[in-house]
Design an enzyme around this catalytic site. Structure first.
Site, PDB file in Angstrom:
ATOM      1  N   ASP A 184       0.812  -1.218   0.000  1.00 50.27           N
ATOM      2  CA  ASP A 184       0.000   0.000   0.000  1.00 50.27           C
ATOM      3  C   ASP A 184       0.846   1.269   0.000  1.00 50.27           C
ATOM      4  O   ASP A 184       2.066   1.227   0.184  1.00 50.27           O
ATOM      5  CB  ASP A 184      -0.958   0.000   1.207  1.00 50.27           C
ATOM      6  CG  ASP A 184      -0.286  -0.476   2.499  1.00 50.27           C
ATOM      7  OD1 ASP A 184       0.953  -0.366   2.605  1.00 50.27           O
ATOM      8  OD2 ASP A 184      -0.987  -0.950   3.389  1.00 50.27           O
ATOM      9  N   ASN A 188      -7.423  -3.675  14.529  1.00 49.01           N
ATOM     10  CA  ASN A 188      -8.808  -3.900  14.091  1.00 49.01           C
ATOM     11  C   ASN A 188      -8.901  -5.024  13.056  1.00 49.01           C
ATOM     12  O   ASN A 188      -9.934  -5.219  12.437  1.00 49.01           O
ATOM     13  CB  ASN A 188      -9.408  -2.609  13.519  1.00 49.01           C
ATOM     14  CG  ASN A 188      -8.692  -2.129  12.255  1.00 49.01           C
ATOM     15  OD1 ASN A 188      -7.736  -2.761  11.799  1.00 49.01           O
ATOM     16  ND2 ASN A 188      -9.160  -1.022  11.689  1.00 49.01           N
ATOM     17  N   HIS A 212      -7.130  -5.217  10.229  1.00 45.83           N
ATOM     18  CA  HIS A 212      -6.862  -4.874   8.832  1.00 45.83           C
ATOM     19  C   HIS A 212      -5.584  -5.558   8.336  1.00 45.83           C
ATOM     20  O   HIS A 212      -4.667  -5.835   9.099  1.00 45.83           O
ATOM     21  CB  HIS A 212      -6.864  -3.357   8.591  1.00 45.83           C
ATOM     22  CG  HIS A 212      -5.662  -2.611   9.057  1.00 45.83           C
ATOM     23  ND1 HIS A 212      -5.691  -1.257   9.337  1.00 45.83           N
ATOM     24  CD2 HIS A 212      -4.378  -2.990   9.291  1.00 45.83           C
ATOM     25  CE1 HIS A 212      -4.496  -0.871   9.707  1.00 45.83           C
ATOM     26  NE2 HIS A 212      -3.681  -1.893   9.693  1.00 45.83           N
ATOM     27  N   GLU A 214      -9.632  -2.140   5.611  1.00 46.08           N
ATOM     28  CA  GLU A 214     -10.248  -1.945   6.907  1.00 46.08           C
ATOM     29  C   GLU A 214     -11.470  -2.864   7.065  1.00 46.08           C
ATOM     30  O   GLU A 214     -11.968  -3.424   6.066  1.00 46.08           O
ATOM     31  CB  GLU A 214     -10.676  -0.478   7.054  1.00 46.08           C
ATOM     32  CG  GLU A 214      -9.536   0.529   6.888  1.00 46.08           C
ATOM     33  CD  GLU A 214      -8.548   0.559   8.077  1.00 46.08           C
ATOM     34  OE1 GLU A 214      -8.563  -0.358   8.910  1.00 46.08           O
ATOM     35  OE2 GLU A 214      -7.763   1.523   8.149  1.00 46.08           O
TER      36      GLU A 214
HETATM   37  P1  PGA Z   1       2.426  -2.107  12.600  1.00 48.05           P
HETATM   38  O1  PGA Z   1       1.230  -2.063  11.586  1.00 48.05           O
HETATM   39  O2  PGA Z   1       3.419  -3.096  12.065  1.00 48.05           O
HETATM   40  O3  PGA Z   1       2.974  -0.717  12.628  1.00 48.05           O
HETATM   41  O4  PGA Z   1       1.866  -2.547  13.916  1.00 48.05           O
HETATM   42  C1  PGA Z   1       0.666  -3.233  11.129  1.00 48.05           C
HETATM   43  C2  PGA Z   1      -0.603  -2.884  10.421  1.00 48.05           C
HETATM   44  O5  PGA Z   1      -1.288  -1.926  10.824  1.00 48.05           O
HETATM   45  O6  PGA Z   1      -0.940  -3.570   9.441  1.00 48.05           O
END
Ligand code: PGA
Length: 251
Positions: free
Chosen positions: A67, A136, A138, A143
């Site tokens: 992304d 959450n 995702h 999302e």
């Molecule tokens: P993080 O993010 O590695 O910074 O915890 C993971 C994500 O939100 O997919």
């Protein structure tokens, strides 16, 4: 689903790097799906160390990132292009033109999403996709509520995601509200998936993932239906009280 619980973040990063290096050695023309965020940083450091010490080569590797924020150019230190260059690409022998990331400043997002999917298809898809998980559920920036069939698309970021990612920005107002992300359907086409989970703040997400429910309200739950997923998590993410439920091995 294979589950491997590591002592701490350092061990988790080493274990993830070992798997990536193994796949690249077995297939020097591998197509890797890569992720940004806090979790994979340690893995990338291990890849760089290994590249310098053991000479693992990425000359024929292609990468696709999950992304990119909409509105951030590659020169912006908060863009994922900048992150990837700084955290990995500039420190190994990969050809920068073989590192693909959605263009966050495209004038035509529909075309950009289509272009990304076509590039992926032309490469025969991702061999190994590195993934993180949001609290959450995702994956990428998909999302809760995103269709499991979705392909690369523009998303409105959840307020929880904006809050979680504000730690990387000077202020929360500067976190972009939208991004381009591979879809869940795109991610599920990867031949192999390596999910990294670190820290107590991910404990609830891990438990929900491993409950076996498959529900679009919890995007990562679709991974229960992928034939080749390995989850590496540290003890903090596994949760001490959950050791009887979350054991090394398969389920
Ligand atoms: P993080 O993010 O590695 O910074 O915890 C993971 C994500 O939100 O997919």
């Amino acid at each position: 689903m294979k589950i491997n619980i590591l002592e701490d973040y350092q061990e988790l990063s080493q274990a993830a790097a070992t798997i990536l290096i193994d796949r690249v050695k077995k297939n020097p023309k591998s197509t890797l799906g890569l992720a940004t965020g806090g979790t994979p940083k340690g893995t990338y450091q291990q890849l760089i160390t290994d590249h310098h010490q053991n000479g693992t080569s990425y000359q024929h590797v292609t990468t696709f990132n999950l992304d990119e924020y909409l509105g951030l150019a590659g020169e912006n230190p908060n863009s994922y292009r900048y992150f990837m260059n700084a955290q990995l690409f500039h420190h190994i022998d990969i050809k920068i033109e073989n590192t693909l990331i959605p263009n966050g400043v495209t004038m035509n997002t529909v075309e950009e999403c289509q272009r990304y999917e076509q590039l992926l298809e032309a490469k025969g898809g991702v061999d190994l996709q590195l993934l993180g998980i949001g609290s959450n559920g995702h994956i990428g920036f998909n999302e809760p509520g995103t269709s499991f069939e979705s392909r690369t698309h523009v998303v409105d970021l959840a307020s929880t995601t904006i809050k979680a990612n504000a730690r990387f920005f000077p202020s929360i107002e500067e976190v972009p509200k939208q991004a381009i992300t591979m879809g869940i359907g795109t991610i599920m086409k990867s031949k192999e998936i390596l999910l990294l989970v670190s820290g107590e703040q991910k404990k609830a997400a891990v438990q929900r993932l491993l409950s076996g429910e498959v529900n679009e309200e919890f995007p990562a739950s679709i991974l229960n239906q992928h034939p080749n997923v390995t989850i590496l998590m540290d003890k903090a993410a596994a949760g001490q009280g959950d050791r009887h439920r979350v054991l090394n091995g398969s389920y």
